[in-house]
Design a protein around this motif. Structure first.
Motif, mmCIF file in Angstrom:
data_model
loop_
_atom_site.group_PDB
_atom_site.id
_atom_site.type_symbol
_atom_site.label_atom_id
_atom_site.label_comp_id
_atom_site.label_asym_id
_atom_site.label_seq_id
_atom_site.Cartn_x
_atom_site.Cartn_y
_atom_site.Cartn_z
ATOM 1 N N GLU A 1 0.394 -1.202 -0.186
ATOM 2 C CA GLU A 1 0.131 -0.041 0.102
ATOM 3 C C GLU A 1 0.856 1.960 -0.313
ATOM 4 O O GLU A 1 0.678 2.131 -0.624
ATOM 5 C CB GLU A 1 -1.174 -0.567 1.575
ATOM 6 C CG GLU A 1 -2.049 0.840 0.758
ATOM 7 C CD GLU A 1 -2.468 0.900 2.145
ATOM 8 O OE1 GLU A 1 -3.681 1.789 2.970
ATOM 9 O OE2 GLU A 1 -3.270 -0.081 2.796
ATOM 10 N N GLU A 2 1.864 1.143 0.785
ATOM 11 C CA GLU A 2 2.684 1.828 0.752
ATOM 12 C C GLU A 2 3.381 2.197 -0.655
ATOM 13 O O GLU A 2 4.326 3.385 -1.158
ATOM 14 C CB GLU A 2 3.664 2.332 1.728
ATOM 15 C CG GLU A 2 3.522 2.392 3.097
ATOM 16 C CD GLU A 2 4.216 1.995 4.243
ATOM 17 O OE1 GLU A 2 5.005 1.481 3.629
ATOM 18 O OE2 GLU A 2 3.883 2.388 5.744
ATOM 19 N N ASP B 1 1.373 4.323 -2.859
ATOM 20 C CA ASP B 1 1.204 5.555 -2.675
ATOM 21 C C ASP B 1 2.407 6.341 -3.272
ATOM 22 O O ASP B 1 1.767 7.313 -3.128
ATOM 23 C CB ASP B 1 1.035 5.613 -1.474
ATOM 24 C CG ASP B 1 -0.352 5.791 -0.049
ATOM 25 O OD1 ASP B 1 -1.190 5.430 -1.229
ATOM 26 O OD2 ASP B 1 -0.666 5.117 0.779
ATOM 27 N N GLU B 2 3.131 6.397 -3.046
ATOM 28 C CA GLU B 2 4.804 6.568 -3.444
ATOM 29 C C GLU B 2 4.572 7.157 -5.357
ATOM 30 O O GLU B 2 4.934 7.700 -5.848
ATOM 31 C CB GLU B 2 5.226 5.646 -2.816
ATOM 32 C CG GLU B 2 5.996 5.887 -1.935
ATOM 33 C CD GLU B 2 7.282 5.178 -1.311
ATOM 34 O OE1 GLU B 2 8.315 4.432 -2.064
ATOM 35 O OE2 GLU B 2 7.196 4.557 0.302
ATOM 36 N N ASP C 1 2.151 9.669 -5.819
ATOM 37 C CA ASP C 1 2.739 10.596 -5.231
ATOM 38 C C ASP C 1 3.791 10.918 -6.467
ATOM 39 O O ASP C 1 3.391 12.316 -6.731
ATOM 40 C CB ASP C 1 3.381 10.999 -4.337
ATOM 41 C CG ASP C 1 2.589 10.564 -2.627
ATOM 42 O OD1 ASP C 1 0.864 11.309 -2.915
ATOM 43 O OD2 ASP C 1 3.139 10.308 -1.800
ATOM 44 N N ASP D 1 -5.020 3.119 -9.724
ATOM 45 C CA ASP D 1 -6.023 2.775 -9.117
ATOM 46 C C ASP D 1 -6.785 1.855 -9.388
ATOM 47 O O ASP D 1 -7.495 1.267 -7.802
ATOM 48 C CB ASP D 1 -7.017 4.311 -9.456
ATOM 49 C CG ASP D 1 -6.292 5.948 -9.143
ATOM 50 O OD1 ASP D 1 -5.617 5.578 -8.181
ATOM 51 O OD2 ASP D 1 -6.692 6.639 -9.297
ATOM 52 N N ARG E 1 -5.228 -0.880 -7.202
ATOM 53 C CA ARG E 1 -5.676 -1.155 -5.674
ATOM 54 C C ARG E 1 -6.405 -1.736 -5.454
ATOM 55 O O ARG E 1 -6.205 -1.829 -4.230
ATOM 56 C CB ARG E 1 -5.184 0.652 -5.432
ATOM 57 C CG ARG E 1 -5.494 1.632 -3.877
ATOM 58 C CD ARG E 1 -5.844 2.641 -3.913
ATOM 59 N NE ARG E 1 -4.724 3.469 -4.466
ATOM 60 C CZ ARG E 1 -3.362 3.763 -3.987
ATOM 61 N NH1 ARG E 1 -2.928 3.314 -2.232
ATOM 62 N NH2 ARG E 1 -2.645 4.578 -3.965
#
Length: 79
Positions: A6-7, A10-11, A14, A71, A74
């Motif tokens: 998940e991290e 997210d990276e 970004d 997306d 995810r």
């Protein structure tokens, strides 16, 4: 999905957003340059700027597709 995955997602999201913002800024600077161009400029130079702007627009569209794919990935992983 693990916390680490998940991290990482997210990276990546970004990084895509930062690249997209930079490319949008670049497109604006090219657009501004072509709007305020010197009337004595050679026609080929204007075409080069237009081609560059088209290329940048294509890059932005591809980044938006990448964002959508990220997306979807995810959502699948969170499933």
């Amino acid at each position: 999905m693990t916390r680490s995955q998940e991290e990482r997602l997210d990276e990546l999201a970004d990084q895509i957003a930062q690249i997209k913002s930079s490319i949008q800024d670049l497109a604006e600077s090219f657009s501004d340059a072509s709007d305020g161009g010197n009337p004595d400029d050679e026609p080929e130079e204007g075409t080069d700027v237009a081609d560059t702007i088209d290329t940048i627009d294509t890059m932005l569209a591809q980044l938006e597709d990448l964002e959508s794919s990220l997306d979807e990935l995810r959502e699948t992983l969170q499933g």
